[in-house]
Design a protein around this motif. Structure first.
Motif, mmCIF file in Angstrom:
data_model
loop_
_atom_site.group_PDB
_atom_site.id
_atom_site.type_symbol
_atom_site.label_atom_id
_atom_site.label_comp_id
_atom_site.label_asym_id
_atom_site.label_seq_id
_atom_site.Cartn_x
_atom_site.Cartn_y
_atom_site.Cartn_z
ATOM 1 N N GLU A 77 0.848 -1.187 0.000
ATOM 2 C CA GLU A 77 0.000 0.000 0.000
ATOM 3 C C GLU A 77 0.884 1.238 0.000
ATOM 4 O OE1 GLU A 77 -2.793 -0.075 3.213
ATOM 5 O OE2 GLU A 77 -4.297 -1.081 1.982
ATOM 6 N N VAL A 78 0.639 2.132 -0.969
ATOM 7 C CA VAL A 78 1.408 3.364 -1.069
ATOM 8 C C VAL A 78 0.448 4.538 -1.164
ATOM 9 C CG1 VAL A 78 3.335 2.209 -2.209
ATOM 10 C CG2 VAL A 78 1.564 3.321 -3.590
ATOM 11 N N LEU A 79 0.978 5.735 -0.937
ATOM 12 C CA LEU A 79 0.183 6.940 -1.104
ATOM 13 C C LEU A 79 -0.089 7.154 -2.588
ATOM 14 C CD1 LEU A 79 -0.869 9.181 0.822
ATOM 15 C CD2 LEU A 79 1.139 10.510 0.187
ATOM 16 N N GLY A 80 -1.330 7.506 -2.924
ATOM 17 C CA GLY A 80 -1.648 7.697 -4.333
ATOM 18 C C GLY A 80 -2.931 8.477 -4.533
ATOM 19 N N PHE A 81 -3.217 8.774 -5.797
ATOM 20 C CA PHE A 81 -4.421 9.530 -6.149
ATOM 21 C C PHE A 81 -5.661 8.652 -6.002
ATOM 22 C CE2 PHE A 81 -1.415 12.384 -8.068
ATOM 23 C CZ PHE A 81 -2.045 13.617 -8.004
ATOM 24 N N ILE A 82 -6.654 9.174 -5.339
ATOM 25 C CA ILE A 82 -7.955 8.534 -5.254
ATOM 26 C C ILE A 82 -9.019 9.583 -5.550
ATOM 27 C CG2 ILE A 82 -7.247 6.723 -3.630
ATOM 28 C CD1 ILE A 82 -8.413 8.425 -1.379
ATOM 29 N N CYS A 83 -10.239 9.119 -5.762
ATOM 30 C CA CYS A 83 -11.315 10.021 -6.176
ATOM 31 C C CYS A 83 -12.505 9.875 -5.243
ATOM 32 C CB CYS A 83 -11.730 9.698 -7.617
ATOM 33 S SG CYS A 83 -13.024 10.758 -8.275
ATOM 34 N N GLU A 84 -13.185 10.987 -4.976
ATOM 35 C CA GLU A 84 -14.405 10.932 -4.184
ATOM 36 C C GLU A 84 -15.469 10.141 -4.938
ATOM 37 O OE1 GLU A 84 -15.504 14.948 -3.467
ATOM 38 O OE2 GLU A 84 -13.641 15.449 -2.387
ATOM 39 N N PRO A 85 -16.119 9.174 -4.301
ATOM 40 C CA PRO A 85 -17.093 8.328 -4.999
ATOM 41 C C PRO A 85 -18.214 9.112 -5.664
ATOM 42 C CG PRO A 85 -16.526 7.385 -2.872
ATOM 43 C CD PRO A 85 -15.895 8.732 -2.909
ATOM 44 N N ASP A 86 -18.643 10.227 -5.068
ATOM 45 C CA ASP A 86 -19.748 10.992 -5.658
ATOM 46 C C ASP A 86 -19.402 11.529 -7.034
ATOM 47 O OD1 ASP A 86 -21.107 10.500 -3.356
ATOM 48 O OD2 ASP A 86 -20.909 12.529 -2.522
ATOM 49 N N ALA A 87 -18.119 11.708 -7.313
ATOM 50 C CA ALA A 87 -17.708 12.331 -8.570
ATOM 51 C C ALA A 87 -17.896 11.417 -9.774
ATOM 52 C CB ALA A 87 -16.254 12.765 -8.478
ATOM 53 N N ILE A 88 -18.073 10.127 -9.552
ATOM 54 C CA ILE A 88 -18.163 9.206 -10.690
ATOM 55 C C ILE A 88 -19.572 9.085 -11.243
ATOM 56 C CG2 ILE A 88 -16.215 7.903 -9.771
ATOM 57 C CD1 ILE A 88 -18.174 5.734 -8.920
ATOM 58 N N GLU A 89 -20.535 9.767 -10.593
ATOM 59 C CA GLU A 89 -21.913 9.666 -11.080
ATOM 60 C C GLU A 89 -22.041 10.207 -12.493
ATOM 61 O OE1 GLU A 89 -24.415 11.601 -8.258
ATOM 62 O OE2 GLU A 89 -23.984 10.172 -6.633
#
Length: 573
Positions: free
Chosen positions: A541-553
């Motif tokens: 597990e490393v630090l990385g870019f993730i996205c808020e779930p609401d944004a994928i709608e």
């Protein structure tokens, strides 16, 4: 567009090649300060009216003659800046100085631009960052957490990109704790090495002016300008800085250390990782008993030395009791209520001299490494228990000035993605060059892996941000088979990586980024993107870019491509 990373080196290069001017830099800072919704960082915020004379002067001179030409800095509001009120975070105490503090004047003479005066724990009494009538200064990386004090505003201003460096003060840790909690370097030079003339005293015989910066070299660029004896300052002394060198040995505590707060376990794990890296380094390790440091620290607050705080502002407190912040008044009153006989003062002085001698012998050609703090607190926790939270924050800092040591706080690791962990290096007052040497060694080998999956990969539009943060490409791999990749409805289009039950492996690049650069890098990431833990195909597990779930709608699922690089229909400008 201006590079928001305001390191001294970046700005000097931009000024030299003509891609930036001091006027443009100041304009950008003014806009960023205006856009920042939390207004408690500054007591005297920057204005064009106040800054215009400095900018116009620089436009008439040869930049080659000014080592800090056009470099913006902020000033803790217990340090004098000519014709600007000094409040020490107490409005009734305010006065307008007719000259700047020695350190401020030396910086201005070198071409640096004073931007504004920053908030602090009132009268520099506290390590929290919440003890000010001007409001709580929130942590730059996580607004639920304290920023550290007393130099809270200066540290946060630098971490948010409002200045290249910030001046603080340090009596018991105020120039180091905020550095650690906001992922900065914080240099506390030897007593007297930087003049304190023009500084509101806390414990006058122990006070130091300090500097915060995002890069190690920046603190020493400032040091090169302000270090030196001032004949008008009774506490000033000549403490030259020799060329940087590694110590013969690194001293680590053989005692069990105390960790506290909501991230105690994470702090302890970060400390253990740091110790392991030091043990695997090129400098020999010696484990020592550090319990005597706590005995020295106790002399500051549990002995006759506490009366020095009252001697500085006691008359003002007596005349204006209702103007003093509640916790500050309580602490100052306690110092006045404790009475000591003259014999007890001399006994404390003699015991302290014995402890100083021990430290001088033990640290000859050596550097001691400790956690800067053993944890942190939420702002709410600090409000509910302001005394003990503050005491614990000083556990590894309070001894320093009493023992006549120099120190530098260094970013070392992360407790969590948005909670940094820092260490402090301590040396004898006459061996500060060992701090610079070891800090440089740590900086060069002190990186954290960061996984990127889109515009920050090699060959794409934001690769330059990785390079500006001195990150180096490590390797290409994929995530575990538990992620979905989306093309977000942004301009330009960006990828959104979301962990899910029916995921697939997504291509990522892993870069090694200097920990000191990570905070500034994270500040540039716009919502709905953020940083969190990303699991790689090998289970790491490393630090990385993730996205808020609401944004994928409203986003397009492009997981079938296997990665942003293979998205044929998207053109990246």
């Amino acid at each position: 567009m201006m590079n928001p990373l305001l390191s001294i080196n970046n700005l000097q290069q931009a000024y030299a090649d003509g891609s930036l001017t001091p006027r443009q830099v100041v304009t950008d800072i003014l806009q960023r300060v205006e856009d920042y919704t939390a207004s408690t960082v500054f007591i005297v915020p920057p204005t064009w009216e106040r800054l215009t004379p400095y900018v116009e002067k620089l436009e008439r001179v040869n930049m080659q003659n000014f080592p800090l030409y056009g470099i913006p800095f902020v000033i803790k509001d217990n340090i004098d800046w000519v014709d600007v009120d000094t409040t020490a975070a107490c409005p009734t105490y305010a006065y307008t100085p007719t000259e700047s503090a020695t350190v401020v004047q030396r910086l201005i003479d070198a071409g640096a631009i004073p931007i504004g005066k920053t908030n602090l724990d009132q009268f520099a009494t506290g390590l929290i960052g919440t003890r000010s009538p001007y409001g709580v200064v929130k942590n730059a990386l996580n607004e639920e957490l304290i920023s550290g004090g007393s130099s809270s505003g200066s540290a946060v201003a630098v971490a948010l990109g409002f200045a290249s460096f910030g001046l603080g003060t340090d009596t018991a840790g105020s120039g180091r704790v905020p550095a650690a909690l906001n992922e900065l370097y914080g240099l506390k030079p030897s007593l007297g090495a930087w003049p304190v003339k023009g500084v509101v005293p806390a414990c006058e015989s122990l006070d130091c002016v300090t500097v915060f910066a995002t890069e190690l070299q920046d603190v020493y660029s400032v040091d090169a300008v302000v270090r030196g004896e001032d004949a008008a300052d009774i506490w000033s002394r000549a403490v030259p800085l020799a060329p940087a060198a590694n110590p013969a040995v690194v001293c680590l505590p053989k005692n069990d250390l105390t960790f506290f707060g909501p991230y105690a376990h994470e702090y302890e794990a970060a400390w253990n990782r740091t110790v392991q890296r030091l043990e695997n380094g090129n400098v020999p390790i010696r484990y020592i008993d550090v319990t005597y440091l706590q005995e020295a620290a106790a002399i500051l607050y549990d002995g006759p030395w506490i009366a020095e705080r009252w001697s500085a502002i006691g008359d003002f407190v007596e005349d204006h009791p209702d103007e003093i912040f509640d916790v500050t008044r309580q602490l100052l009153r306690e110092s006045e209520n404790q009475t000591y006989r003259a014999t007890e003062l001399f006994q404390a002085m003699h015991r302290l001299q014995a402890l100083k001698k021990r430290a001088m012998l033990e640290l000859e050609n050596a550097v001691l490494v400790l956690p800067t703090t053993g944890g942190t607190w939420t702002i709410q926790q600090a409000k509910e228990d302001p005394i003990s939270t503050n005491q614990q924050l000083g556990l590894y800092t309070n001894h320093c000035n009493l023992l006549d040591l120099a120190a530098i706080a260094v970013p070392a690791d992360h407790a969590t993605a948005d909670v940094p962990f820092g260490i402090t290096l301590f040396s004898r007052f006459d061996e500060e060059h060992l701090l610079k040497g070891l800090a440089t060694t740590i900086e060069r080998g002190n990186t954290i892996p960061v996984a990127v999956c889109g515009l920050h990969m090699r060959g794409f539009a934001l690769e330059h941000q990785m390079l500006e943060c001195q990150a180096t490409f490590a390797y290409q791999t994929t995530t575990a088979s538990t992620y979905r990749l989306y093309q977000l409805a942004t301009q330009p289009a960006k990828p959104g990586l979301v962990r899910g039950a029916d995921g697939v492996a997504i291509e990522v690049e892993v870069w090694d980024m200097p920990i000191a650069q990570l905070g500034a890098f994270m500040q540039r990431i716009p919502a709905p993107l953020g940083m969190g833990k990303v699991q790689l195909a090998n289970g790491l597990e490393v630090l990385g870019f993730i996205c808020e779930p609401d944004a994928i709608e409203q986003a397009l699922d492009i997981s079938y491509t296997g990665g942003w690089r293979y998205l044929e229909t998207t053109s990246i400008e």
